[in-house]
Scaffold this motif. Structure first.
Motif, PDB file in Angstrom:
ATOM      1  N   SER A  14       0.831  -1.194   0.000  1.00 45.49           N
ATOM      2  CA  SER A  14       0.000   0.000   0.000  1.00 45.49           C
ATOM      3  C   SER A  14       0.872   1.253   0.000  1.00 45.49           C
ATOM      4  O   SER A  14       0.631   2.191  -0.753  1.00 45.49           O
ATOM      5  N   ALA A  15       1.897   1.237   0.842  1.00 44.35           N
ATOM      6  CA  ALA A  15       2.794   2.394   0.925  1.00 44.35           C
ATOM      7  C   ALA A  15       3.547   2.589  -0.389  1.00 44.35           C
ATOM      8  O   ALA A  15       3.741   3.719  -0.844  1.00 44.35           O
ATOM      9  N   ARG A  16       3.935   1.477  -1.012  1.00 43.60           N
ATOM     10  CA  ARG A  16       4.693   1.560  -2.268  1.00 43.60           C
ATOM     11  C   ARG A  16       3.841   2.147  -3.387  1.00 43.60           C
ATOM     12  O   ARG A  16       4.309   2.948  -4.188  1.00 43.60           O
ATOM     13  N   ARG A  17       2.575   1.765  -3.395  1.00 44.35           N
ATOM     14  CA  ARG A  17       1.707   2.233  -4.489  1.00 44.35           C
ATOM     15  C   ARG A  17       1.232   3.665  -4.279  1.00 44.35           C
ATOM     16  O   ARG A  17       0.914   4.359  -5.230  1.00 44.35           O
TER      17      ARG A  17
ATOM     18  N   ASN B  95     -15.265  -3.010  -5.929  1.00 48.19           N
ATOM     19  CA  ASN B  95     -14.491  -2.805  -4.694  1.00 48.19           C
ATOM     20  C   ASN B  95     -13.159  -3.529  -4.683  1.00 48.19           C
ATOM     21  O   ASN B  95     -12.789  -4.167  -3.697  1.00 48.19           O
ATOM     22  N   LEU B  96     -12.435  -3.398  -5.783  1.00 43.41           N
ATOM     23  CA  LEU B  96     -11.051  -3.889  -5.765  1.00 43.41           C
ATOM     24  C   LEU B  96     -10.219  -2.872  -4.985  1.00 43.41           C
ATOM     25  O   LEU B  96     -10.542  -1.686  -4.957  1.00 43.41           O
ATOM     26  N   VAL B  97      -9.156  -3.349  -4.370  1.00 40.18           N
ATOM     27  CA  VAL B  97      -8.279  -2.410  -3.652  1.00 40.18           C
ATOM     28  C   VAL B  97      -7.457  -1.665  -4.706  1.00 40.18           C
ATOM     29  O   VAL B  97      -6.714  -2.290  -5.480  1.00 40.18           O
ATOM     30  N   PRO B  98      -7.628  -0.357  -4.782  1.00 41.47           N
ATOM     31  CA  PRO B  98      -7.075   0.385  -5.922  1.00 41.47           C
ATOM     32  C   PRO B  98      -5.562   0.353  -6.039  1.00 41.47           C
ATOM     33  O   PRO B  98      -5.037   0.505  -7.144  1.00 41.47           O
ATOM     34  N   VAL B  99      -4.860   0.173  -4.911  1.00 39.56           N
ATOM     35  CA  VAL B  99      -3.393   0.222  -4.982  1.00 39.56           C
ATOM     36  C   VAL B  99      -2.776  -1.146  -5.267  1.00 39.56           C
ATOM     37  O   VAL B  99      -1.562  -1.265  -5.385  1.00 39.56           O
ATOM     38  N   LEU B 100      -3.624  -2.163  -5.373  1.00 38.84           N
ATOM     39  CA  LEU B 100      -3.102  -3.507  -5.651  1.00 38.84           C
ATOM     40  C   LEU B 100      -3.423  -3.915  -7.081  1.00 38.84           C
ATOM     41  O   LEU B 100      -4.467  -3.550  -7.627  1.00 38.84           O
ATOM     42  N   SER B 101      -2.537  -4.694  -7.669  1.00 39.81           N
ATOM     43  CA  SER B 101      -2.758  -5.193  -9.030  1.00 39.81           C
ATOM     44  C   SER B 101      -3.869  -6.247  -9.006  1.00 39.81           C
ATOM     45  O   SER B 101      -4.293  -6.694  -7.927  1.00 39.81           O
ATOM     46  N   ALA B 102      -4.299  -6.634 -10.208  1.00 42.54           N
ATOM     47  CA  ALA B 102      -5.335  -7.679 -10.305  1.00 42.54           C
ATOM     48  C   ALA B 102      -4.866  -8.936  -9.567  1.00 42.54           C
ATOM     49  O   ALA B 102      -5.620  -9.549  -8.807  1.00 42.54           O
ATOM     50  N   TYR B 103      -3.624  -9.310  -9.803  1.00 41.78           N
ATOM     51  CA  TYR B 103      -3.067 -10.502  -9.148  1.00 41.78           C
ATOM     52  C   TYR B 103      -3.124 -10.352  -7.628  1.00 41.78           C
ATOM     53  O   TYR B 103      -3.570 -11.243  -6.908  1.00 41.78           O
ATOM     54  N   ALA B 134      -5.969 -13.817 -17.100  1.00 43.50           N
ATOM     55  CA  ALA B 134      -4.599 -14.153 -16.700  1.00 43.50           C
ATOM     56  C   ALA B 134      -3.598 -13.162 -17.293  1.00 43.50           C
ATOM     57  O   ALA B 134      -2.594 -12.817 -16.666  1.00 43.50           O
ATOM     58  N   SER B 135      -3.909 -12.679 -18.492  1.00 45.13           N
ATOM     59  CA  SER B 135      -2.969 -11.774 -19.165  1.00 45.13           C
ATOM     60  C   SER B 135      -2.970 -10.375 -18.535  1.00 45.13           C
ATOM     61  O   SER B 135      -2.107  -9.562 -18.832  1.00 45.13           O
ATOM     62  N   ARG B 136      -3.943 -10.097 -17.698  1.00 39.35           N
ATOM     63  CA  ARG B 136      -4.042  -8.747 -17.097  1.00 39.35           C
ATOM     64  C   ARG B 136      -3.614  -8.746 -15.631  1.00 39.35           C
ATOM     65  O   ARG B 136      -3.989  -7.849 -14.887  1.00 39.35           O
ATOM     66  N   HIS B 137      -2.880  -9.764 -15.243  1.00 35.61           N
ATOM     67  CA  HIS B 137      -2.607  -9.932 -13.809  1.00 35.61           C
ATOM     68  C   HIS B 137      -1.857  -8.763 -13.183  1.00 35.61           C
ATOM     69  O   HIS B 137      -2.019  -8.457 -12.012  1.00 35.61           O
ATOM     70  N   GLY B 138      -1.052  -8.076 -13.967  1.00 35.33           N
ATOM     71  CA  GLY B 138      -0.260  -6.984 -13.405  1.00 35.33           C
ATOM     72  C   GLY B 138      -0.952  -5.632 -13.454  1.00 35.33           C
ATOM     73  O   GLY B 138      -0.393  -4.630 -12.991  1.00 35.33           O
ATOM     74  N   HIS B 139      -2.152  -5.589 -14.015  1.00 34.11           N
ATOM     75  CA  HIS B 139      -2.827  -4.298 -14.158  1.00 34.11           C
ATOM     76  C   HIS B 139      -3.449  -3.853 -12.836  1.00 34.11           C
ATOM     77  O   HIS B 139      -3.989  -4.652 -12.082  1.00 34.11           O
ATOM     78  N   LEU B 140      -3.416  -2.556 -12.623  1.00 30.31           N
ATOM     79  CA  LEU B 140      -4.124  -1.981 -11.479  1.00 30.31           C
ATOM     80  C   LEU B 140      -5.595  -1.817 -11.860  1.00 30.31           C
ATOM     81  O   LEU B 140      -5.914  -1.727 -13.055  1.00 30.31           O
ATOM     82  N   PRO B 141      -6.498  -1.773 -10.887  1.00 29.65           N
ATOM     83  CA  PRO B 141      -7.924  -1.655 -11.199  1.00 29.65           C
ATOM     84  C   PRO B 141      -8.246  -0.511 -12.166  1.00 29.65           C
ATOM     85  O   PRO B 141      -9.072  -0.647 -13.048  1.00 29.65           O
ATOM     86  N   ARG B 142      -7.540   0.627 -11.981  1.00 25.93           N
ATOM     87  CA  ARG B 142      -7.859   1.769 -12.847  1.00 25.93           C
ATOM     88  C   ARG B 142      -7.470   1.519 -14.303  1.00 25.93           C
ATOM     89  O   ARG B 142      -7.878   2.252 -15.199  1.00 25.93           O
ATOM     90  N   GLN B 148     -13.982  -5.999 -16.716  1.00 28.58           N
ATOM     91  CA  GLN B 148     -12.771  -6.709 -16.263  1.00 28.58           C
ATOM     92  C   GLN B 148     -12.600  -6.597 -14.743  1.00 28.58           C
ATOM     93  O   GLN B 148     -12.227  -7.568 -14.086  1.00 28.58           O
ATOM     94  N   GLU B 149     -12.901  -5.412 -14.228  1.00 29.80           N
ATOM     95  CA  GLU B 149     -12.807  -5.240 -12.767  1.00 29.80           C
ATOM     96  C   GLU B 149     -13.749  -6.222 -12.063  1.00 29.80           C
ATOM     97  O   GLU B 149     -13.381  -6.853 -11.063  1.00 29.80           O
ATOM     98  N   GLN B 150     -14.965  -6.354 -12.609  1.00 31.41           N
ATOM     99  CA  GLN B 150     -15.915  -7.243 -11.955  1.00 31.41           C
ATOM    100  C   GLN B 150     -15.458  -8.700 -12.053  1.00 31.41           C
ATOM    101  O   GLN B 150     -15.635  -9.474 -11.112  1.00 31.41           O
TER     102      GLN B 150
END
Lengths: 384, 228
Positions: A14-17, B95-103, B134-142, B148-150
């Protein structure tokens, strides 16, 4: 993976992002820690220089009612009479010339001492040689901090207060007065300071007593001896002398401590307010985490971990910056020819880092509790 | 045997000093492996019932058993742990956590389980593959579209292999094409894995994709219809 590591890992991600937010928070904590550590080092330096200790043996004999090296003039012949007094182990006549008598951060203080007296003191040299200085009329042994501040090395020239000297050695000493002075031959300095006049006049005498218990007794005896003479004296233990001479610096250090405490409290308040706002802003995120199965304690741990990370990184960075800045700057507060230098005690930097960590935890304690206690269904109403 | 048993379930709120009976002595059974749509007008108690089933909220009275567990007997932390093992929840607004990637979003619920990193990775990849992301695993929700988010949110709900998949208007914020894709996914999960699904929806067409539709009115069971 332990539950705690899971929370720390989440907090790190979280801090990194949230780079901007994290950098701003860590930067704020770092600057506050650096400020607090620097002020603590200065305060320690002031205490070192001005607090009379049980084993103190050094007296400074000054001209009575004179408070500046330019005004204190004592006949050099007093040295023999002082040496004859009971309890006196050594007397060194010292001529002092300063580039600025008022409080300043970059004063060059020349201290003229007899060659034989300095040899007897066996000073520690980081570079150069005592013999070279002894054989060199306009040579100077420059204190480590003055050398660092002015970028001086052996062979460099130093000009200040109308006096030119060549650096013959870099002096190491536990005494901040020496670390911030340029030691010259007494006769050379007397001649230069008198501008062609006669010598035989010194600024002060550095007197060493044989028994610390007799410090006050010897001081009284010296002043009594010259009471009716052409130049009455005022004799004080060195620490008391420094405390008197540098009273404005001591007062400023005390004031800066207050400012430092205020700055630390303000920074803590800002950190706490920011963390409250951040946590409030993230209520939806925490609602989602709780829906996924994170417990109350788990949510608290995430918030606390973020505070601890900000505090730990900020604290280490700030302590490092303060250490680097103070050790490189060669900072010395000089007034009326006496210098007070910050003491870089490792315990201060460790304590400052630990305080930043605790501050990070304290600043997030209430947000952590709030985040964990909110009713999930209420949070989700706002989220869905 | 029923997976979910609601017996005389009541949920009251106080609004402006007045008690509002959102659920009023509701009796309902939901079978293991079934696919149920919950319908009803606004304020009929659909989302409240879903929240009770998820252990997000507590009933005022009555009995609620999910897979034999009486949820009223669990405290807040026990409920949280129970949710982490038994419930996958899909929100209307993802309600994905915005700072985390899809993975990382999909991995999130697995961090609460005692799994090796390799097993966690295998499950996340499998879940993302099951929603064709699977191909979007590194993408952030935004960086993802709403559909795709759903789908990532569904992967997150499924990755723990929950007993019960709950969805609160999962297509409510999607266009028709994406809504169909999500419904196809739910249908496949139900058919191929026997996943128990309870879904709140306002959309009759979406509700028809379920095996049966439970209608609520004023907190009471109005009807239960099997799919035609």
């Amino acid at each position: 993976m332990s539950a705690l590591m899971t929370r720390i890992r989440y907090a790190l991600r979280s801090a990194r992002r949230q780079r901007l937010r994290t950098v701003a928070l860590v930067g704020g904590v770092a600057l506050t820690t650096a400020l607090a550590a620097a002020i603590a080092c200065i305060d320690l330096g002031v205490r070192d220089a001005t607090t009379t200790r049980a084993g103190e043996t050094r007296l400074i004999v000054y001209r009575e009612n004179r408070f500046c090296p330019f005004a204190s003039a004592l006949p050099q012949r007093y040295d023999r009479q002082i040496a004859e007094l009971p309890g006196v182990a050594a007397v060194v006549p010292v001529k002092i010339v300063v580039s600025n008598c008022r409080a300043s951060l970059d004063v060059v203080t020349f201290r003229g001492v007899p060659v034989e007296d300095l040899r007897a003191m066996a000073p520690r040299l980081a570079a150069g040689s005592l013999d070279a200085w002894a054989g060199h009329g306009n040579g100077a042994l420059v204190g480590r901090e003055l050398a660092a501040r002015r970028g001086l090395r052996v062979g460099s020239s130093l000009t200040a207060a109308g006096i030119d000297v060549v650096v013959d050695g870099i002096l190491e000493s536990d005494d901040p007065q020496w670390r911030n002075s340029a030691l010259t031959h007494l006769a050379f300095l007397q001649e230069r300071a008198a501008r062609g006049g006669t010598g035989g006049i010194v600024t002060q005498f550095d007197v060493t007593v044989s028994d610390p218990a007799r410090l006050e007794e010897v001081a009284r005896a010296i002043d009594e001896r010259f009471k009716a003479d052409e130049a009455p004296t005022a004799t004080r233990p060195q620490t008391a002398f420094v405390a008197r001479a540098a009273r404005d610096v001591v007062a400023l250090a005390g004031f800066s401590s207050l400012i430092g405490i205020g700055a630390v409290l303000a920074a803590f308040g800002l950190l706490a307010t920011t963390m409250v706002n951040v946590t409030r802003h993230r209520s939806r995120e925490f609602a989602v985490l709780r829906t996924l199965g994170f417990t109350d304690g788990g949510i608290s741990a995430i918030v606390l971990a973020e505070g601890a990370l900000v505090g730990a990184f900020g604290g280490l960075l700030g302590a490092g910056l303060a250490w680097l800045g103070l050790s490189r700057a060669g900072l010395a507060f000089t007034m009326e020819g006496v210098s007070i230098t910050p003491r870089l005690d490792p315990s201060i930097f460790i304590l400052a880092s630990a305080c930043a960590l605790v501050a990070g935890l304290l600043a997030t304690a209430i947000p952590a509790w709030t985040a964990s206690r909110a009713r999930l269904v209420d949070l989700l109403r706002g989220a869905s | 045997m029923s997976l979910i048993e609601c017996r005389s379930l009541c949920k009251d709120y106080r609004r402006g000093g007045e008690a509002v009976h959102v659920l009023d002595h509701l009796d309902l059974s939901i079978e293991r492996g079934s696919y149920t749509a919950l319908m009803g007008p606004s304020g009929s108690g659909k989302t409240t019932l879903l929240n009770l089933l998820a252990g997000i909220d507590r009933a005022t009275s009555g009995e609620l058993l999910v897979d034999g567990t009486d949820l009223a007997r669990l405290d807040r932390n026990q409920l949280a742990l129970w949710r982490s093992r038994h419930v996958g929840y899909v929100f209307q607004l993802y309600n994905l956590v915005p700072v985390l990637s899809a993975y990382e979003n999909v991995e999130l619920p697995l961090l609460l389980h005692d799994l090796s990193a390799a097993e966690r990775h295998r499950r996340v990849v499998e879940a993302l593959e099951s929603v064709d992301l699977a191909s979007r695993h590194g993408h952030l929700p935004r960086q993802l579209s709403g559909g795709q988010e759903q789908r990532v949110a569904i992967a997150r709900a499924l990755v723990t292999q929950p007993t019960l998949l709950l969805a609160d208007e999962p297509t409510g914020d999607l266009d028709r094409a994406n809504a169909d894709a999500v419904m196809d996914l739910f249908g496949r999960l139900h058919r191929e894995r026997g996943q128990t699904i309870v879904m709140v929806t306002h959309d009759e067409a979406i509700a028809r994709r379920a095996e049966r539709t439970v209608r609520l009115e004023k907190g009471r069971l109005a009807s239960v219809e099997a799919a035609r």
